[in-house]
Design an enzyme around this catalytic site. Structure first.
Site, PDB file in Angstrom:
ATOM      1  N   HIS A 207      -3.646 -17.191  12.310  1.00 45.37           N
ATOM      2  CA  HIS A 207      -4.130 -18.145  11.307  1.00 45.37           C
ATOM      3  C   HIS A 207      -5.106 -19.100  11.979  1.00 45.37           C
ATOM      4  CE1 HIS A 207      -4.101 -21.439   8.407  1.00 45.37           C
ATOM      5  NE2 HIS A 207      -3.649 -20.568   7.531  1.00 45.37           N
ATOM      6  N   CYS A 245      -8.482 -17.467   6.374  1.00 46.52           N
ATOM      7  CA  CYS A 245      -8.045 -18.577   5.526  1.00 46.52           C
ATOM      8  C   CYS A 245      -9.287 -19.373   5.142  1.00 46.52           C
ATOM      9  CB  CYS A 245      -7.015 -19.445   6.242  1.00 46.52           C
ATOM     10  SG  CYS A 245      -6.508 -20.850   5.227  1.00 46.52           S
ATOM     11  N   HIS A 272      -5.950 -15.765   2.946  1.00 42.93           N
ATOM     12  CA  HIS A 272      -5.533 -16.931   2.162  1.00 42.93           C
ATOM     13  C   HIS A 272      -6.798 -17.402   1.478  1.00 42.93           C
ATOM     14  CE1 HIS A 272      -2.190 -18.320   5.235  1.00 42.93           C
ATOM     15  NE2 HIS A 272      -1.923 -17.138   4.697  1.00 42.93           N
ATOM     16  N   ASP A 317      -3.569 -20.134  -2.079  1.00 41.22           N
ATOM     17  CA  ASP A 317      -3.004 -21.056  -1.105  1.00 41.22           C
ATOM     18  C   ASP A 317      -2.929 -22.421  -1.758  1.00 41.22           C
ATOM     19  OD1 ASP A 317      -1.929 -21.774   1.294  1.00 41.22           O
ATOM     20  OD2 ASP A 317      -3.690 -21.326   2.492  1.00 41.22           O
ATOM     21  N   HIS A 318      -2.464 -23.389  -0.983  1.00 36.44           N
ATOM     22  CA  HIS A 318      -2.286 -24.757  -1.481  1.00 36.44           C
ATOM     23  C   HIS A 318      -2.862 -25.000  -2.872  1.00 36.44           C
ATOM     24  CE1 HIS A 318      -2.472 -25.991   3.032  1.00 36.44           C
ATOM     25  NE2 HIS A 318      -1.558 -25.067   2.785  1.00 36.44           N
ATOM     26  N   TYR A 331       2.587 -26.090  -2.503  1.00 33.47           N
ATOM     27  CA  TYR A 331       3.272 -24.815  -2.745  1.00 33.47           C
ATOM     28  C   TYR A 331       4.060 -24.781  -4.053  1.00 33.47           C
ATOM     29  CZ  TYR A 331       1.707 -23.100   1.693  1.00 33.47           C
ATOM     30  OH  TYR A 331       0.905 -22.661   2.712  1.00 33.47           O
TER      31      TYR A 331
HETATM   32  C1  DNO Z   1      -0.080 -24.058   5.707  1.00 38.87           C
HETATM   33  C2  DNO Z   1      -0.116 -22.673   6.215  1.00 38.87           C
HETATM   34  C3  DNO Z   1       0.183 -22.619   7.679  1.00 38.87           C
HETATM   35  C4  DNO Z   1       0.328 -21.190   8.156  1.00 38.87           C
HETATM   36  C5  DNO Z   1       0.603 -21.081   9.627  1.00 38.87           C
HETATM   37  C6  DNO Z   1       0.648 -19.658  10.078  1.00 38.87           C
HETATM   38  O1  DNO Z   1       0.156 -24.288   4.569  1.00 38.87           O
HETATM   39  O2  DNO Z   1      -1.277 -22.016   5.909  1.00 38.87           O
HETATM   40  O3  DNO Z   1       1.372 -23.313   7.925  1.00 38.87           O
HETATM   41  O4  DNO Z   1       1.382 -20.586   7.482  1.00 38.87           O
HETATM   42  O5  DNO Z   1      -0.355 -21.759  10.354  1.00 38.87           O
HETATM   43  O6  DNO Z   1       1.384 -19.592  11.245  1.00 38.87           O
END
Ligand code: DNO
Length: 357
Positions: A207, A245, A272, A317-318, A331
């Site tokens: 990531h 991401c 992501h 994501d978020h 989340y």
């Molecule tokens: C945050 C996530 C990160 C991700 C880690 C992977 O919301 O994108 O915590 O899961 O960095 O190890």
């Protein structure tokens, strides 16, 4: 690509799998053993239980996010080889249970960092936000207390209280570790785990650092195209891949996300896809997934993923906190489900254009 949703496991995630299965086109979950500390042993029965829970709800486990890497490995402490052995055992077990993608990060001390977890927006929702000036002005411990207070009572991914209680000690472990050393430690770790990844066909998906620059004086080494390509070359094995991401890389407006997608190509093992709004240098807040709500061109990101033939798991994501939902910041169910609906629309349209042209 396979559309997926991050789920923290029974007992940790307030969102039931029965709700996740109702999101159109979502066929898998990305999950983990949420209570495991880095370096701890993972039990096969617990992975089987996760698989059964998912299967009972018509979902597959599309990957693990994360198997966290210990500080001994990141900082090359005396216990690193022992922790690498444990990591290999975990991968071996996960591989034998059919897991083919593992996401992890190599950020010292902190995982992702934000200065605010519930910043109100003009539409009445709240989002995660980052302001470098605020970060510079505070002591990490004060920030942690603030994060805890605004996390709605949930444990945040990457901010486990057990770790945060040791924050000063953790900082001291990295006193001698600059970005070159950290990079070397990552390469050492990856070389050691490649054989078990090859044995089972497990893709390791690092990531990117979030935000994509050093925070609190700690080095960060996965921040943009150059550092990603350097890492992929240093361990030039198809099993050594990345998580694309868009939000983490997109925290730096200089990063051209579609360009990174095209450069990394088949080494992208997980995606992501989320949006954010740049305010000024070092200052951003998260947004709805829709391109026009933020600063990123989500069509261009999805298009680039389609162009490189990305077939791995992808997740929203978020999200914003909307419609009165109370959940783990970033989340919740509602806005991430809206994100999936939108990303599905983009993917369908891109897929059709490609068949026609
Ligand atoms: C945050 C996530 C990160 C991700 C880690 C992977 O919301 O994108 O915590 O899961 O960095 O190890």
């Amino acid at each position: 690509m396979q559309m997926t949703f991050r789920w923290f496991g029974t007992g940790y995630d307030p969102i039931p799998l029965s709700h996740i299965r109702q999101i159109p086109g979502c066929t898998g979950v990305i999950t983990t053993l949420y209570d495991k500390q880095p370096g701890e042993h993972w039990e096969r029965e617990r992975i089987r239980a996760l698989k059964e829970d998912a299967a009972e709800n018509g979902l597959s486990i599309a990957g693990i996010e994360s198997v966290n890497v210990s500080d001994a490995i990141k900082a090359a402490l005396s216990d690193r080889d022992r922790d690498i052995e444990t990591y290999i055992e975990t991968l071996d077990m996960l591989g034998s249970e059919g897991i083919r993608m593992v996401c992890y990060n190599f950020m010292p001390v902190f995982d992702w960092t934000r200065s605010e977890l519930a910043r109100p927006r003009e539409d009445g929702s709240t989002v995660l936000a980052y302001d470098q000036e605020r970060i510079d002005a505070i002591d990490p411990e004060t920030m942690l207390a603030g994060m805890e207070a605004s996390s709605n009572g949930f444990m945040l991914p990457g901010w486990e209280p057990e770790r945060m209680a040791r924050i000063r000690e953790l900082f001291s472990l990295y006193r001698e570790v600059d970005s070159e050393r950290l990079f070397g430690n990552l390469v050492y770790f990856l070389k050691a785990i490649m054989p078990v990844c090859e044995k089972w066909g497990i893709d390791m998906a690092i990531h990117p650092d979030d935000p994509a620059w050093p925070v609190f004086g700690l080095p960060r080494i996965v921040t943009g195209k150059e550092s990603i390509m350097r890492l992929l070359k240093a361990v030039d094995n198809p099993r050594n891949g990345i998580t694309l991401c868009s939000g983490s890389l997109g925290s730096n407006p200089a990063n051209d996300i579609p360009g990174i997608v095209r450069a990394a190509g088949t080494r992208i093992k997980f995606a992501h896809v989320r949006n954010l709004r740049h305010r000024s240098p070092g200052k951003f807040e998260e947004a709805a997934h829709l391109s026009s709500d933020g600063s990123l061109d989500m069509y261009a990101v999805m298009r680039a993923l389609a162009d490189v033939g990305f077939e791995g798991p992808l997740r929203p994501d978020h999200g914003r906190m909307i419609w009165g939902e109370r959940g783990m910041p970033g989340y919740g169910l509602y806005d991430r489900a809206l994100g999936i609906a939108y990303l599905n629309g983009l993917a369908e349209a891109i897929g059709r254009e490609r068949t026609v042209s």
